[in-house]
Write a protein that holds these residues in place. Sequence first.
Motif, PDB file in Angstrom:
ATOM      1  N   PHE A 253       0.872  -1.416  -0.438  1.00 36.86           N
ATOM      2  CA  PHE A 253      -0.235   0.237  -0.136  1.00 36.86           C
ATOM      3  C   PHE A 253       0.805   0.915   0.068  1.00 36.86           C
ATOM      4  CE2 PHE A 253      -3.292  -3.047   0.917  1.00 36.86           C
ATOM      5  CZ  PHE A 253      -4.394  -2.519   0.242  1.00 36.86           C
ATOM      6  N   PRO A 254       0.080   2.424  -0.551  1.00 31.94           N
ATOM      7  CA  PRO A 254       1.348   3.830  -0.074  1.00 31.94           C
ATOM      8  C   PRO A 254       1.161   4.024   0.997  1.00 31.94           C
ATOM      9  CG  PRO A 254      -0.920   3.937  -1.950  1.00 31.94           C
ATOM     10  CD  PRO A 254      -1.263   2.681  -0.798  1.00 31.94           C
ATOM     11  N   LEU A 255       2.323   4.913   1.463  1.00 31.71           N
ATOM     12  CA  LEU A 255       2.653   5.315   2.536  1.00 31.71           C
ATOM     13  C   LEU A 255       1.528   6.094   3.766  1.00 31.71           C
ATOM     14  CD1 LEU A 255       4.351   4.698   5.621  1.00 31.71           C
ATOM     15  CD2 LEU A 255       5.432   6.452   4.323  1.00 31.71           C
ATOM     16  N   LEU A 256       1.387   6.921   2.686  1.00 30.10           N
ATOM     17  CA  LEU A 256       0.340   8.415   2.239  1.00 30.10           C
ATOM     18  C   LEU A 256      -0.907   8.490   1.749  1.00 30.10           C
ATOM     19  CD1 LEU A 256       3.735  10.625   2.699  1.00 30.10           C
ATOM     20  CD2 LEU A 256       1.794   9.707   4.807  1.00 30.10           C
ATOM     21  N   GLU A 257      -1.617   9.333   1.801  1.00 24.65           N
ATOM     22  CA  GLU A 257      -2.676  10.041   0.398  1.00 24.65           C
ATOM     23  C   GLU A 257      -2.844  11.130   1.282  1.00 24.65           C
ATOM     24  OE1 GLU A 257      -6.149   7.585   1.324  1.00 24.65           O
ATOM     25  OE2 GLU A 257      -6.421   7.992   3.531  1.00 24.65           O
ATOM     26  N   TRP A 258      -3.022  11.745  -0.329  1.00 27.44           N
ATOM     27  CA  TRP A 258      -3.181  13.830   0.225  1.00 27.44           C
ATOM     28  C   TRP A 258      -3.921  13.528   0.178  1.00 27.44           C
ATOM     29  CZ3 TRP A 258      -0.289  16.879   0.589  1.00 27.44           C
ATOM     30  CH2 TRP A 258       0.070  18.402  -0.220  1.00 27.44           C
TER      31      TRP A 258
ATOM     32  N   ALA B 121       4.764   8.844  -3.512  1.00 28.88           N
ATOM     33  CA  ALA B 121       5.001   7.403  -4.007  1.00 28.88           C
ATOM     34  C   ALA B 121       6.108   6.144  -3.391  1.00 28.88           C
ATOM     35  CB  ALA B 121       6.194   7.797  -5.004  1.00 28.88           C
ATOM     36  N   ILE B 122       5.970   6.510  -2.115  1.00 32.39           N
ATOM     37  CA  ILE B 122       6.327   5.831  -0.689  1.00 32.39           C
ATOM     38  C   ILE B 122       5.494   4.475  -0.615  1.00 32.39           C
ATOM     39  CG2 ILE B 122       7.522   5.282   1.035  1.00 32.39           C
ATOM     40  CD1 ILE B 122       8.542   8.391   1.280  1.00 32.39           C
TER      41      ILE B 122
END
Lengths: 586, 586
Positions: free
Chosen positions: A429-434, A465-466
Amino acid sequence: MFRTHTCGELRLANVGEEVILTGWVQRLRDKGGMLWIDLRDRYGITQLSLDEGITATELMQQARSLGREFVIQATGKVIERHSKNDKIPTGDIELQVTKIEVLNPAKLPPFLIEDETDGGDDLRMRYRYLDLRRTPVRRNLELRHRMMRETRNYLDGLNFIEVETPYLIKSTPEGARDFVVPSRMNAGEFYALPQSPQTFKQLLMVSGFDKYFQIVKCFRDEDLRADRQPEFTQIDCEMSFVQQEDILNTFEGFIKHLFAQVKDVNIEKLPRMTYADAMRLYGSDKPDTRFGMQFVELNPLVKNKGFKVFDDAELVVGICAEGAASYTRKQLDELIDFVKRPQIGATGLVYARVNEDGSVKSSVDKFYSPEDLQEWANALNAKPGDLILILAGGADKTRKALNELRLEMGTRLGLRDKNVFSPLWVVDFPLLEWDEEAQRYHAMHHPFTSPKPEDLHLIESNPGAIRANAYDMVINGVEVGGGSIRIYDRTLQSQMFSLLGFTKEEAEAQFGFLMNAFEYGAPPHGGIAFGFDRLCSLFGGSDSIRDYIAFPKNNSGRDVMIDAPAPISEAQLDELHINMKNLPKG
Amino acid sequence: MFRTHTCGELRLANVGEEVILTGWVQRLRDKGGMLWIDLRDRYGITQLSLDEGITATELMQQARSLGREFVIQATGKVIERHSKNDKIPTGDIELQVTKIEVLNPAKLPPFLIEDETDGGDDLRMRYRYLDLRRTPVRRNLELRHRMMRETRNYLDGLNFIEVETPYLIKSTPEGARDFVVPSRMNAGEFYALPQSPQTFKQLLMVSGFDKYFQIVKCFRDEDLRADRQPEFTQIDCEMSFVQQEDILNTFEGFIKHLFAQVKDVNIEKLPRMTYADAMRLYGSDKPDTRFGMQFVELNPLVKNKGFKVFDDAELVVGICAEGAASYTRKQLDELIDFVKRPQIGATGLVYARVNEDGSVKSSVDKFYSPEDLQEWANALNAKPGDLILILAGGADKTRKALNELRLEMGTRLGLRDKNVFSPLWVVDFPLLEWDEEAQRYHAMHHPFTSPKPEDLHLIESNPGAIRANAYDMVINGVEVGGGSIRIYDRTLQSQMFSLLGFTKEEAEAQFGFLMNAFEYGAPPHGGIAFGFDRLCSLFGGSDSIRDYIAFPKNNSGRDVMIDAPAPISEAQLDELHINMKNLPKG
């Protein structure tokens, strides 16, 4: 001693015995001088019989005066039945009654206490204690009990230790809204009810507990949807000295154990799918993999043929619904209406039928040649008799809409059998979401999730993208569990809080205790949590978690049976140092 | 893979194997070119060894730089030890280290992580995650886990079903103070956290669940004493179609099972004592029956001899402390000071020694003849060498004080061995107790407890004399569990509320749902609840329940580790429609 046996126990071998049963009157049949009573308890139903020819008149009269749901104690002799009932385990015998004692009479219930009831939702919730008498509802809670037991058996067998973490903790701004509890002894301060025991289980790893679990209530003060409850139950787990692979293997074993023990279902090795693939192939991070119908992206095939909708679209993507070429105009219109619903949000639907002769007929024939359409069919692996469905628009929105359409088609085509179970791991999964509105990043999982080391170099240039060491277990389109390998280094944890917009002081005030703990010898660790209510409903074949909760709340967070929440006294408010304000009028 | 084995696993049979261990550095010894490291994890301790003669210089240096509580990964070969340590299971071997990786360094802990620590209570609570690393504390939580498991094993085996009841319920004025939770969605209203799942478990009986249990958190907002916590854990049980005898037998079986499985202790059949006898013979409803020293009432023997203190007293009552005749003046003064403490409240203590020649010497010789004193000795069954201790005054207060003195003497004489367990049932509790201050009756157990049918005629004339179908399990002077047969009839329940001073409207508003439920076919039922924290501390041989709770709160209800409770934001207060008021200054 109220009873010698339960209502589910007597068999032919008991014939001739004098017994005493207790239970609820399920049904009375009075016919040709005979009276039969179905007596029910948790364990089953036993037929009582009375016969004008041999039963004392007074007893006959007493029995005829019984009503549905009366609680009685019946004494008598077990006899073999004339007409046996092979639908129930006690169907070979009946009780020839010699004495009845009414332990408690019952008013007529407000709805039928039968498998199929005439009571509406509201009425059944108000009288939940009567609804719980119905066999299907009771069976749901028995299933839940068995699942709890097997969860503990499995984890206990692997040396996990169950530790109770506190319910009165501290409110944190991250994540969902907390329920809070004003403190009387500490004026002006509040406890919060835990949304999960996350920080405590990590501290237990710092303490060296190595393998922890807990079946625990968690709380979220969110606006409720059909499958949400303000309080819910989690199977919460954490392990030390593990990498992602260890967790996936351990909990793959867990779900296999549950299916084998509770459902007698054998589960194969769980496939793994990256988040990126799940979004590309299913438009969802929780794909229902009981059926195929994977997305096929059509941009190179459909652009520049004069069809503006496709030309303007960021993404044109289709699915192939097997055998649905025979769909009528009316059925296709239903699908168009479906995708145009506000919550789905597509502007239109392009379809193409593959005829029996292999030719393709589409809703956009004036823009595309038969050869073009043949290419579509090839790309989608569509066979004669199949129906191609295509959506176009912004990539994210279109994938999301096509996911809904795919699920709808799966349902229509009978591909979503409740007795088929298709679990998988979704990983990376992506680490972050905007967050567009707040103009900042949110943690996709939570702030304690570790980034993949190979992506760490993106932390300044492209944090979005992390990828994280995070994983979800998905079954039949339902996310049943999720977890991650955690950060265990103070510096990295600080960096993470800073990425999420915390000032140093905020991070310290909220999570200083955890970051301090990381400085006193924190082991590498990770874990997972399963939504237990949802897991139960999945095992039980229902869409509603409420069916698996003894005393659920309604969509306004109310328990309509006990009428909670409710006002409290002025004296209570005073003791808690609080006033009510801004109450809506009326 | 971080490790191949745990630190508790390696034996002589593993000698020669290449293994990887992970854990915490417990201790380093550096002597004569040899370096030994004790590596600790939850499972045990394994010795690592490095030898200047054969270990690479860099590795030697790295190992010497390790500090206490560093988390390391050590690779090496298992070898037989020269000097074996028969105190630990891994004492025959050690690990000849070839590689060390520091997984996380550690700051010097603020107190010693050893069985005996130098950390004070406050410091250890602030760093609870470090305190939990100490073996005795970890063992307490492991004991708790085993007790939970065996509780479930026993009840599950008897067909009890575990049902989770809600945590967000309704505040009730009866009993202790509730913690409340303001509702955001229902402005002006509050949930309450349950003090026990009492009404819900009774509703489950009305639903026909027949046998219910739950290991569940409960909450009481009371001023805290040493052995109280705002949140505590209960083993909560209820059964249908039972009389008191069935419950006592079932849970006598339970405690025997727990002792046998967890402590390997065989418990005999539990004696039963009425509340009246317990008060008469021990001055307490939770007598410590590990030792005798029963009360003997002396009124007929001591009155009218000119000793005003005894002549004026409602009750003169004594105990015989075996072998304590040799007590010095100083020791006797200590006892006199003890009984005069405000919390004990006696005005004085009369004592009498039985000398080796059988003569009796008392502190009131001028009022009583040698023959009088001989009669006392006979009544108390005092032998040469024994010490008679006598208190006098109002009956209730004197019994209470003598109970404390008896326990003190039991401790002084070594009669309260933590490894001896003496459980019993105390039965026939009064239904009501009179509250002088409020000038009304309180329910001694709770308002749902049923009166004994044979005492029901006293309901108008002398309600205080009504006995209840209520029972406590007492072990070593600790009430570990209590319960009752419940009311299951609406009329009787209404009467009970009215006895307790509820108006009809108040009773209806608070408990209408339960009384309604009784009209729809409620079975006879009863139950019991055990204080799980206290049961754990009893099994563990400690007086403090805190030692058996992973993250306890202090006497002000604070979690000093996470610093809860804490203020919440204005935005949160706004959403909950509340204001703070009357906050103490400063």
